[in-house]
Design an enzyme around this catalytic site. Structure first.
Site, PDB file in Angstrom:
ATOM      1  N   PRO A  89       0.783  -1.238   0.000  1.00  0.00           N
ATOM      2  CA  PRO A  89       0.000   0.000   0.000  1.00  0.00           C
ATOM      3  C   PRO A  89       0.813   1.285   0.000  1.00  0.00           C
ATOM      4  O   PRO A  89       0.228   2.362  -0.118  1.00  0.00           O
ATOM      5  CB  PRO A  89      -0.810  -0.114   1.304  1.00  0.00           C
ATOM      6  CG  PRO A  89       0.062  -0.930   2.205  1.00  0.00           C
ATOM      7  CD  PRO A  89       0.769  -1.912   1.318  1.00  0.00           C
ATOM      8  N   CYS A  90       2.141   1.222   0.139  1.00  0.00           N
ATOM      9  CA  CYS A  90       2.932   2.450   0.271  1.00  0.00           C
ATOM     10  C   CYS A  90       3.941   2.669  -0.851  1.00  0.00           C
ATOM     11  O   CYS A  90       3.918   3.706  -1.513  1.00  0.00           O
ATOM     12  CB  CYS A  90       3.669   2.457   1.614  1.00  0.00           C
ATOM     13  SG  CYS A  90       2.579   2.544   3.050  1.00  0.00           S
ATOM     14  N   PHE A  91       4.844   1.721  -1.065  1.00  0.00           N
ATOM     15  CA  PHE A  91       5.947   1.936  -1.994  1.00  0.00           C
ATOM     16  C   PHE A  91       5.507   2.357  -3.399  1.00  0.00           C
ATOM     17  O   PHE A  91       5.999   3.364  -3.922  1.00  0.00           O
ATOM     18  CB  PHE A  91       6.821   0.689  -2.074  1.00  0.00           C
ATOM     19  CG  PHE A  91       7.755   0.525  -0.905  1.00  0.00           C
ATOM     20  CD1 PHE A  91       7.997   1.564  -0.024  1.00  0.00           C
ATOM     21  CD2 PHE A  91       8.402  -0.677  -0.692  1.00  0.00           C
ATOM     22  CE1 PHE A  91       8.862   1.417   1.054  1.00  0.00           C
ATOM     23  CE2 PHE A  91       9.273  -0.847   0.378  1.00  0.00           C
ATOM     24  CZ  PHE A  91       9.502   0.208   1.253  1.00  0.00           C
ATOM     25  N   ARG A 146       2.759   3.690  -4.597  1.00  0.00           N
ATOM     26  CA  ARG A 146       2.057   4.966  -4.721  1.00  0.00           C
ATOM     27  C   ARG A 146       2.928   6.141  -4.276  1.00  0.00           C
ATOM     28  O   ARG A 146       2.795   7.245  -4.813  1.00  0.00           O
ATOM     29  CB  ARG A 146       0.733   4.930  -3.956  1.00  0.00           C
ATOM     30  CG  ARG A 146       0.790   5.082  -2.460  1.00  0.00           C
ATOM     31  CD  ARG A 146      -0.553   4.821  -1.824  1.00  0.00           C
ATOM     32  NE  ARG A 146      -0.693   5.534  -0.542  1.00  0.00           N
ATOM     33  CZ  ARG A 146      -1.495   6.559  -0.356  1.00  0.00           C
ATOM     34  NH1 ARG A 146      -2.231   7.016  -1.348  1.00  0.00           N
ATOM     35  NH2 ARG A 146      -1.572   7.147   0.817  1.00  0.00           N
ATOM     36  N   ASP A 147       3.849   5.918  -3.341  1.00  0.00           N
ATOM     37  CA  ASP A 147       4.734   7.011  -2.939  1.00  0.00           C
ATOM     38  C   ASP A 147       5.710   7.363  -4.053  1.00  0.00           C
ATOM     39  O   ASP A 147       6.047   8.531  -4.259  1.00  0.00           O
ATOM     40  CB  ASP A 147       5.493   6.637  -1.665  1.00  0.00           C
ATOM     41  CG  ASP A 147       4.658   6.867  -0.408  1.00  0.00           C
ATOM     42  OD1 ASP A 147       3.446   7.120  -0.549  1.00  0.00           O
ATOM     43  OD2 ASP A 147       5.210   6.789   0.698  1.00  0.00           O
TER      44      ASP A 147
END
Length: 376
Positions: A202-204, A206-207
């Site tokens: 969920p993070c890498f 989209r960041d």
């Protein structure tokens, strides 16, 4: 369940709502704004100084450009005088959230004023088991630091995956040997230098896209972020190609995939490399069966009937022409060569994480691993 009670009986409020990605790669603050408005309504009648802390990942400029004026208008109060505003993003990983909160490498605080920063730093001083470095700075710098940290880590992962591909093509190539050497240099470090499947979760992803979107908005090219994303998107096709080299024909082949979550220790399949691999193999005509200790039901909702779902390792491997070990769950690491050889139709194994002993497994089945050369 009451904003009024909570805010009147506390000194600090943390906002931890989602900030969904938008079409351009940036983050929406609609949920943050809704919460901030509710907080501001209560602050209007509160005399004591109150600190509002945003932990949700936002785009640089959002806290001071959107949230700060909203709170000021609704509350009728002045930021830095009547209330404080901080940006304090989380650096936690699914599967180790409590540990990461209690013993962080670093605490990042973007502060509207030093008093608010002092209050927040004191909280972490009291709650952290270690004595982490507390990086205090302007809110804008903190917003940039958050997405740039993850953008850098994704770049490191894609570089390691490129090294893995290079090692596969040179005699005796072994990505673990190469990365252990370069990772020993303090300028590089060994973390996230594995060389395996694409990054996900969920993070890498989209960041990194948000970092690219910010750069484009500011008139910068951010070529490294573009390359990082491109390398990551190539990984599923690369693994399909390796699978084809092992069994000769993908169409109608029975392929078992162990693991569908993006990492062990969670049921999350969001932007999972394993899901991408399963989908890509299925689209090329393979009969795919997947098994995961925690993520099978989530995969069923995402992949529908394009693949079959096993209830156990044995069921997944039964009659398979090839097994792809895609997520290194502990129970998969314990498997022996016989577990594959006795259950599979044609015991061939593609080890995406090099969790098995090469000599032991090569002696009893057709074994291949990402990042290892077949030419000794």
């Amino acid at each position: 369940d009451s904003y009024k009670y909570a805010i009147e009986n506390s000194e600090v409020t943390f906002i931890t709502v989602p900030t969904p990605s938008m079409d351009d790669g940036g983050f929406s603050t609609k949920y943050v704004e809704a919460v901030a408005q509710s907080i501001a309504t209560i602050l209007k009648d509160k005399e004591a100084f109150h600190v509002v802390v945003i932990t949700s990942t936002v785009m640089p400029g959002a806290t001071e450009g959107v949230i700060k004026p909203l709170i000021e208008v609704v509350s009728g109060k002045k930021c830095g005088i009547d209330f404080g505003l901080c940006y304090n993003p989380e650096f936690i990983a699914l599967g180790s959230v409590i540990r990461d909160l209690k013993s962080p490498d670093m605490v990042l605080i973007g502060e509207s004023d030093s008093h608010s920063g002092d209050i927040l730093a004191k909280i972490y001083g009291a709650t952290c088991d270690n004595h982490p470095y507390i990086a205090r700075m302007s809110i804008g710098n903190a917003e940039l630091a958050k997405i740039s940290l993850n953008a850098y880590v994704t770049m490191k992962i894609s570089f390691a995956n490129t090294l893995a591909e290079l090692c596969e093509r040179i005699p005796g190539g072994d990505v673990d040997i190469v990365t252990s050497a370069i990772g020993a240099d303090s300028r590089i470090g060994i973390k996230y230098l594995k060389g395996a499947v694409s990054y996900g979760g969920p993070c890498f992803p989209r960041d990194n896209k948000a970092f690219l979107a910010l750069a484009q908005k500011l008139g910068c090219r951010a070529r490294l972020s573009q390359a990082t994303d491109a390398v990551n998107e190539d990984q599923a096709a690369r693994i399909v190609k390796m699978a084809k080299q092992e069994i000769g024909q993908i169409k109608d082949a029975n392929i078992a995939i162990l693991g569908v979550t993006y990492k062990p220790g969670t049921d999350v399949i969001e932007v999972s490399a394993s899901v991408d691999i399963a989908r890509a193999l299925s689209e090329q005509g393979a009969k795919v069966v997947v098994y995961d200790p925690a993520g099978t039901e989530n995969a069923r909702n995402l992949l529908d009937e394009s693949v079959a779902y096993a209830n156990s390792i044995d069921e997944c491997l039964g009659g398979a022409d090839l097994c792809v070990m895609a997520t290194p769950w502990p129970e998969f690491r314990k498997l022996k060569p016989e577990d594959f050889a006795n259950r599979m139709k044609k015991p061939a194994l593609l080890d995406c994480w090099r969790v098995y002993d090469r000599d032991e497994f090569t002696a009893k089945l057709d074994y291949r691993a990402i990042g290892l050369s077949n030419r000794l």
